[in-house]
Design a protein around this motif. Sequence first.
Motif, mmCIF file in Angstrom:
data_model
loop_
_atom_site.group_PDB
_atom_site.id
_atom_site.type_symbol
_atom_site.label_atom_id
_atom_site.label_comp_id
_atom_site.label_asym_id
_atom_site.label_seq_id
_atom_site.Cartn_x
_atom_site.Cartn_y
_atom_site.Cartn_z
ATOM 1 N N SER A 11 4.769 12.120 -80.942
ATOM 2 C CA SER A 11 3.992 10.822 -81.278
ATOM 3 C C SER A 11 3.541 10.711 -82.656
ATOM 4 C CB SER A 11 2.321 11.774 -80.865
ATOM 5 O OG SER A 11 2.520 12.120 -79.608
ATOM 6 N N ARG A 16 3.595 15.930 -82.984
ATOM 7 C CA ARG A 16 3.318 15.198 -84.046
ATOM 8 C C ARG A 16 4.554 15.051 -84.929
ATOM 9 N NH1 ARG A 16 -0.346 11.353 -83.062
ATOM 10 N NH2 ARG A 16 -1.833 12.942 -82.784
ATOM 11 N N ILE A 50 0.401 17.809 -77.752
ATOM 12 C CA ILE A 50 1.280 16.609 -78.224
ATOM 13 C C ILE A 50 2.290 17.577 -79.358
ATOM 14 C CG2 ILE A 50 -0.328 15.046 -77.635
ATOM 15 C CD1 ILE A 50 -0.704 14.945 -80.444
ATOM 16 N N ASP A 76 -1.077 9.296 -79.304
ATOM 17 C CA ASP A 76 -0.942 10.354 -78.648
ATOM 18 C C ASP A 76 0.169 10.184 -77.609
ATOM 19 O OD1 ASP A 76 -2.465 11.560 -80.625
ATOM 20 O OD2 ASP A 76 -4.035 12.160 -79.222
#
Length: 92
Positions: free
Chosen positions: A61, A82, A80, A66
């Motif tokens: 993401s 990142r 998620i 997101d």
Amino acid sequence: MTTLIAFQPNNTASPPFQTNFTLDGASYSGTAWWNIAGQRWYLSLTDQSGNNIWTGALIGSPIGFDIPLAPGIFSASTLIYRADTGNFEQTP
């Protein structure tokens, strides 16, 4: 509250990355491996009984947006990855 878990794979370990996530109040094992054909990381979530809950591509993401992993599986929690920071974000 968001919990950050660093994604730091070790290519000499088997599996290269493994951690525990707490989602919807239950503990799940997360295992990541590199798929040579897909040229990307994949993540699998299993419950404490060893049942596979979800397997999919580790989609990163971007900051400010997101892309949930395991969408529709958990009612209150989100997970998620990142890509910019190299962290999993587990909420709540």
